[in-house]
Every structure is written in C-alpha cells, then in structure tokens.
Design a protein around this motif. Structure first.
Motif, PDB file in Angstrom:
ATOM      1  N   HIS A   1      26.660  46.197  38.257  1.00  0.00           N
ATOM      2  CA  HIS A   1      27.986  46.157  38.892  1.00  0.00           C
ATOM      3  C   HIS A   1      28.736  44.861  38.642  1.00  0.00           C
ATOM      4  CE1 HIS A   1      27.034  49.568  41.966  1.00  0.00           C
ATOM      5  NE2 HIS A   1      26.962  49.948  40.709  1.00  0.00           N
ATOM      6  N   SER A   2      28.053  43.751  38.725  1.00  0.00           N
ATOM      7  CA  SER A   2      28.735  42.461  38.590  1.00  0.00           C
ATOM      8  C   SER A   2      29.305  42.261  37.191  1.00  0.00           C
ATOM      9  CB  SER A   2      27.756  41.321  38.915  1.00  0.00           C
ATOM     10  OG  SER A   2      26.668  41.337  38.010  1.00  0.00           O
ATOM     11  N   LYS A   3      28.881  43.087  36.235  1.00  0.00           N
ATOM     12  CA  LYS A   3      29.334  42.948  34.857  1.00  0.00           C
ATOM     13  C   LYS A   3      30.460  43.929  34.516  1.00  0.00           C
ATOM     14  CE  LYS A   3      24.631  41.701  33.473  1.00  0.00           C
ATOM     15  NZ  LYS A   3      23.488  42.057  32.599  1.00  0.00           N
ATOM     16  N   VAL A   4      30.927  44.706  35.483  1.00  0.00           N
ATOM     17  CA  VAL A   4      31.905  45.743  35.221  1.00  0.00           C
ATOM     18  C   VAL A   4      33.228  45.400  35.885  1.00  0.00           C
ATOM     19  CG1 VAL A   4      32.481  48.173  35.530  1.00  0.00           C
ATOM     20  CG2 VAL A   4      30.139  47.518  34.994  1.00  0.00           C
ATOM     21  N   LEU A   5      34.302  45.470  35.109  1.00  0.00           N
ATOM     22  CA  LEU A   5      35.634  45.178  35.626  1.00  0.00           C
ATOM     23  C   LEU A   5      36.624  46.170  35.027  1.00  0.00           C
ATOM     24  CD1 LEU A   5      37.622  43.283  37.170  1.00  0.00           C
ATOM     25  CD2 LEU A   5      37.819  41.987  35.036  1.00  0.00           C
ATOM     26  N   VAL A   6      37.462  46.754  35.888  1.00  0.00           N
ATOM     27  CA  VAL A   6      38.528  47.646  35.441  1.00  0.00           C
ATOM     28  C   VAL A   6      39.857  46.989  35.773  1.00  0.00           C
ATOM     29  CG1 VAL A   6      39.664  49.869  35.775  1.00  0.00           C
ATOM     30  CG2 VAL A   6      37.163  49.752  35.686  1.00  0.00           C
ATOM     31  N   THR A   7      40.704  46.816  34.763  1.00  0.00           N
ATOM     32  CA  THR A   7      41.983  46.141  34.967  1.00  0.00           C
ATOM     33  C   THR A   7      43.077  47.150  35.288  1.00  0.00           C
ATOM     34  OG1 THR A   7      42.663  46.292  32.652  1.00  0.00           O
ATOM     35  CG2 THR A   7      41.293  44.395  33.291  1.00  0.00           C
ATOM     36  N   ASP A   8      44.166  46.645  35.842  1.00  0.00           N
ATOM     37  CA  ASP A   8      45.306  47.492  36.160  1.00  0.00           C
ATOM     38  C   ASP A   8      45.904  48.079  34.887  1.00  0.00           C
ATOM     39  OD1 ASP A   8      47.075  48.423  38.369  1.00  0.00           O
ATOM     40  OD2 ASP A   8      48.610  47.406  37.193  1.00  0.00           O
ATOM     41  N   THR A   9      45.890  47.315  33.817  1.00  0.00           N
ATOM     42  CA  THR A   9      46.402  47.807  32.538  1.00  0.00           C
ATOM     43  C   THR A   9      45.592  49.005  32.052  1.00  0.00           C
ATOM     44  OG1 THR A   9      47.216  45.625  31.889  1.00  0.00           O
ATOM     45  CG2 THR A   9      46.815  47.217  30.122  1.00  0.00           C
ATOM     46  N   GLU A  10      44.283  48.938  32.193  1.00  0.00           N
ATOM     47  CA  GLU A  10      43.421  50.047  31.778  1.00  0.00           C
ATOM     48  C   GLU A  10      43.697  51.293  32.608  1.00  0.00           C
ATOM     49  OE1 GLU A  10      39.378  47.934  30.105  1.00  0.00           O
ATOM     50  OE2 GLU A  10      39.744  47.891  32.270  1.00  0.00           O
ATOM     51  N   ILE A  11      43.939  51.103  33.904  1.00  0.00           N
ATOM     52  CA  ILE A  11      44.247  52.245  34.767  1.00  0.00           C
ATOM     53  C   ILE A  11      45.543  52.907  34.319  1.00  0.00           C
ATOM     54  CG2 ILE A  11      44.927  52.908  37.111  1.00  0.00           C
ATOM     55  CD1 ILE A  11      42.981  50.794  38.148  1.00  0.00           C
ATOM     56  N   LYS A  12      46.567  52.102  34.029  1.00  0.00           N
ATOM     57  CA  LYS A  12      47.849  52.652  33.575  1.00  0.00           C
ATOM     58  C   LYS A  12      47.705  53.368  32.240  1.00  0.00           C
ATOM     59  CE  LYS A  12      50.693  49.250  36.023  1.00  0.00           C
ATOM     60  NZ  LYS A  12      51.601  48.082  35.893  1.00  0.00           N
ATOM     61  N   GLU A  13      46.928  52.804  31.331  1.00  0.00           N
ATOM     62  CA  GLU A  13      46.723  53.444  30.030  1.00  0.00           C
ATOM     63  C   GLU A  13      45.995  54.779  30.184  1.00  0.00           C
ATOM     64  OE1 GLU A  13      44.631  50.507  27.812  1.00  0.00           O
ATOM     65  OE2 GLU A  13      46.448  49.389  27.236  1.00  0.00           O
ATOM     66  N   GLU A  14      45.023  54.821  31.078  1.00  0.00           N
ATOM     67  CA  GLU A  14      44.290  56.066  31.302  1.00  0.00           C
ATOM     68  C   GLU A  14      45.188  57.112  31.961  1.00  0.00           C
ATOM     69  OE1 GLU A  14      41.027  58.651  31.139  1.00  0.00           O
ATOM     70  OE2 GLU A  14      41.456  56.756  30.140  1.00  0.00           O
ATOM     71  N   TYR A  15      46.053  56.657  32.858  1.00  0.00           N
ATOM     72  CA  TYR A  15      47.018  57.552  33.506  1.00  0.00           C
ATOM     73  C   TYR A  15      47.904  58.214  32.451  1.00  0.00           C
ATOM     74  CZ  TYR A  15      51.067  58.898  36.396  1.00  0.00           C
ATOM     75  OH  TYR A  15      52.094  59.581  37.008  1.00  0.00           O
ATOM     76  N   GLU A  16      48.390  57.416  31.500  1.00  0.00           N
ATOM     77  CA  GLU A  16      49.234  57.963  30.440  1.00  0.00           C
ATOM     78  C   GLU A  16      48.438  58.918  29.551  1.00  0.00           C
ATOM     79  OE1 GLU A  16      52.486  57.783  29.880  1.00  0.00           O
ATOM     80  OE2 GLU A  16      52.631  56.724  31.799  1.00  0.00           O
TER      81      GLU A  16
END
Length: 310
Positions: free
Chosen positions: A150-165
């Motif tokens: 878990h401590s090695k995993v990060l999801v950015t807001d940019t990635e969320i927006k790209e996945e949404y698109e």
C-alpha cells in the motif's frame, strides 16, 4: 458468497483435478524455506474434485489435463506457504472480533439479515466456521498487503481524469432533454397556439403562462431533464428534430391537447466525474496494487529457497 470474498489480491486460484491412484501421504513434494508440502497436503487440496471424479475412468486426454491441474494446484500450495511465512514474519494476527466486524460489514453492504447471511454461506457449501477461516485468511493477506504494497501505491488526480475520459462510453447517459410542456384547456386549439409561437407572437414561456393547465406553469413549463431514450414514443416523435426553444407537433397528454418544447438539449450527457471518482480511484488502486504485489511476490520467490523433490 464468492462476491463477498472477491478481492483484488493476486494469487491464482486454479481448478483442481485428481486421479484415483494410491497416494504416499508422507512423501515430501516441495521444501519452501523451513516448511514443506507433502503428498498428503496435495491430496487434501484435491479432495473436492476427487469426490466429483469418483470411480470414473479418465481418458488419456483427461489424465493429461489432470496432471497439468495437479501441477497448478501444487504451485498454489507453494504460493500459499510463502504468503503464510510472510504473514508470520510480519507478526500479523487476526482476532475473532476483527472477523466479526468484517462479517457485519459484509452483511450491511449486501443488505442481509443474520438468517439470510447464513443461508448464503450454506448455499456456497460452507459452514460458518469454514467461512470464518477463509475470511481470516483473506484479512491476513490484506494486512500483509498493507505492509508490503500500500505505501508504494499512489493514484493522482490526473490519472483519475484520464481514466474518466477513457471510460466515456461507460459513463455516457446519452442524449438528455430539458423538456417544457403546455397542457391546453379543451377550448384552446394546440395548432393555433403552435402557430402563434412559431410566428413570434408568443414565446413558449409566455404561452405556458397564458394557456397551460398542466404542471410547472410557474416555471415556464419546464418539467426537468429526461433521457431521450426514456421518452414515450409519442413524446419523442413530437419533438424529434425540433431545435432548442422551438415547439413540437401537438399530442395528447392526460386527455388534453399539449405542446412540447426541447428547452435544452445535451447530446452526450456524462455522469459527473465526482459521482464516479471514488470508484475510479479504487479501480486504479487495485490495478497498481496488483502490479506492485506481483513484483513483490516475484522477488519473494527469488529470495526464498524452494526445492521440488521430484
């Protein structure tokens, strides 16, 4: 109950096969660091399918398939042993209270009563004790992931927006129409009112105020947004091809002649990002956890002493 236990944890669960040959139960098959897997362990893992096969004779092709599945089952036992060693190394212990809380959360999320929950467990061929043992194992593995991944995993807001698109087709609600209606009294002809609006004598909103006996008279006749696909056929036919703010062909609504207007048309309405942000975040986290865990597990196997005796 499978839907309860499904987590993204990356351990392959293989279907098991078996033969009716005699087993040497104390024969060591694999040494994994300080632990061993015996023939007895493998045969115990194969019991569910052994019962299904029974006394049936297997063809050569079936026997070959069984050999492959048996090898896969053995690999799963090796993986499970490595995970168990890691759980012990990190000192992970799951209390009975923790299992109780997890079960309560499962029941709450699924909307099940105590009796319904027990029926689901029973329908999956388990006793409540067996279910608790499986759940304990999953919680242990989840805790291990907390230490290792878990401590090695990060999801950015940019990635969320790209996945949404990237999921536009999944989140599209299609064509949306804000619909206005004029429901006319019996002594007013719909075609006459329609002509006056089209000739510019009245706006749709003015006609609503002057003539309508229907809903939303005080709000310009707007009855809100509705999906184009959800409109009744006669409503859709009335405004098909009509521009925003114009008026459609007359139709009958609740026994009264009526006029509809597409006040606003949105060709490709999307479910708002904020409504699905959490789901996208969890999906991306799961994908990244899977990748990181696979790397972790590969390295764990590399630094472990695993000896196959055959």
């Amino acid at each position: 109950m499978v839907r309860f236990l499904a987590i993204w944890f990356v351990l392959l669960v293989f279907p098991l096969g078996a033969t009716a040959s005699d087993a040497v139960y104390d024969r060591i098959l694999v040494k994994i660091n300080e632990d061993i897997i015996t023939q007895y362990d493998l045969d115990e893992a194969m019991q569910p399918v052994l019962k299904q096969i029974g006394d049936r004779e297997l063809s050569a092709a079936q026997q070959e398939q069984v050999a492959v599945l048996r090898k896969q089952a053995l690999e799963k036992l090796v993986n499970d042993t490595l995970i168990a060693q890691e759980i012990e190394r990190y000192g992970i212990e799951i209390s009975s209270d923790a299992i109780d809380k997890e079960i309560e959360a499962l029941k709450r999320n699924e909307g099940l009563s105590d009796d319904e929950f027990l029926e689901v467990v029973k329908s999956d061929g388990m006793t409540i004790e067996e279910f608790r043992d499986q759940l304990k194992s999953i919680i242990e593995k989840r805790e291990l992931l907390g230490y290792a991944v878990h401590s090695k995993v990060l999801v950015t807001d940019t990635e969320i927006k790209e996945e949404y698109e990237a999921r536009r087709s999944a989140y599209s609600m299609g064509k949306i129409v804000e619909l206005g209606i004029i429901m006319l009294p019996p002594d007013v002809a719909a075609q006459e009112v329609k002509k006056r609006i089209e000739d510019g004598e009245l706006t749709f909103t003015e006609a609503v105020a002057k003539y309508s006996i229907g809903p939303a008279k005080d709000s310009g006749g707007s009855i809100g947004e509705v999906a184009w696909a959800d409109l009744a056929d006669d409503w859709r036919d009335s405004i098909n091809g009509v521009e925003e703010g114009d008026v459609g062909e007359p139709l009958t609504v609740r026994g009264n002649e009526s006029l509809l207007s597409p006040i606003k048309v949105i060709e490709d309405q999307m479910i708002p990002l904020e409504d699905v942000r959490d789901d996208i975040f969890e999906d991306l986290m799961d994908e990244k956890r899977e990748t990181v865990f696979k790397d972790y597990f590969d390295k764990l196997k590399q630094r472990s002493v695993i000896v196959y005796m055959d």
